[in-house]
Motif scaffolding. Structure first.
Motif, PDB file in Angstrom:
ATOM      1  N   HIS A 162      29.867  32.476  50.920  1.00 56.61           N
ATOM      2  CA  HIS A 162      31.571  32.564  50.723  1.00 56.61           C
ATOM      3  C   HIS A 162      32.267  33.978  50.945  1.00 56.61           C
ATOM      4  O   HIS A 162      33.179  34.095  51.528  1.00 56.61           O
ATOM      5  N   TYR A 176      34.478  26.726  56.606  1.00 56.27           N
ATOM      6  CA  TYR A 176      35.693  27.694  57.177  1.00 56.27           C
ATOM      7  C   TYR A 176      36.095  27.296  58.554  1.00 56.27           C
ATOM      8  O   TYR A 176      37.012  28.203  59.016  1.00 56.27           O
ATOM      9  N   LYS A 179      37.210  36.497  57.433  1.00 53.08           N
ATOM     10  CA  LYS A 179      38.551  36.069  57.569  1.00 53.08           C
ATOM     11  C   LYS A 179      39.741  36.987  57.470  1.00 53.08           C
ATOM     12  O   LYS A 179      40.773  37.190  58.173  1.00 53.08           O
ATOM     13  N   GLN A 235      34.823  35.007  53.413  1.00 51.62           N
ATOM     14  CA  GLN A 235      36.189  35.649  53.138  1.00 51.62           C
ATOM     15  C   GLN A 235      36.355  37.074  53.951  1.00 51.62           C
ATOM     16  O   GLN A 235      37.605  37.509  54.237  1.00 51.62           O
TER      17      GLN A 235
END
Length: 125
Positions: free
Chosen positions: A52, A95, A59, A56
């Protein structure tokens, strides 16, 4: 011509490299470790928490470059235990909205800072 991408929302580089580089209509991210952007430390939570955090971080770099995960055309995933492929794959898939990029997944013996997963991507702008 290239543009260096930097954001405070992703960890600072721990070596002589950029978080990302924008060139010729693409963004190339450096492989992202599961580092907390504030502390620079590997996050807890095993493969789940680390995957995760990596996503992130990616992103954030892509958004700083003016693109998004929906525009990723290629990803390379490095994991330290292929038995965790299913776990990493499931979280990775969360995602993307079905517009999946090409990808490779490689088991390696060790990652920087003893992380469990590291991912790099190429995205269209």
């Amino acid at each position: 011509m290239k543009e260096i991408i930097y954001t405070e929302k992703s960890p600072k580089a721990i070596g002589p490299y950029s978080q990302g580089v924008k060139a010729n209509g693409f963004v190339f991210t450096s492989a992202q470790l599961p580092l907390d952007p504030q502390t620079g430390e590997v996050v807890e939570g095993g493969f789940v928490g680390q995957t995760h955090r990596v996503m992130q971080n990616i992103k954030a770099v892509l958004e700083q470059a003016g693109t998004s995960l929906d525009n990723v055309v290629k990803a390379t995933v490095y994991i330290t235990d292929m038995d965790q492929f299913g776990t990493v794959n499931k979280i990775y898939g969360e995602y993307f909205s079905g517009n999946y990029p090409a990808r490779a997944c490689i088991e390696i013996s060790r990652l920087a800072k003893d992380a469990l997963v590291e991912i790099e991507v190429v995205a269209a702008c």
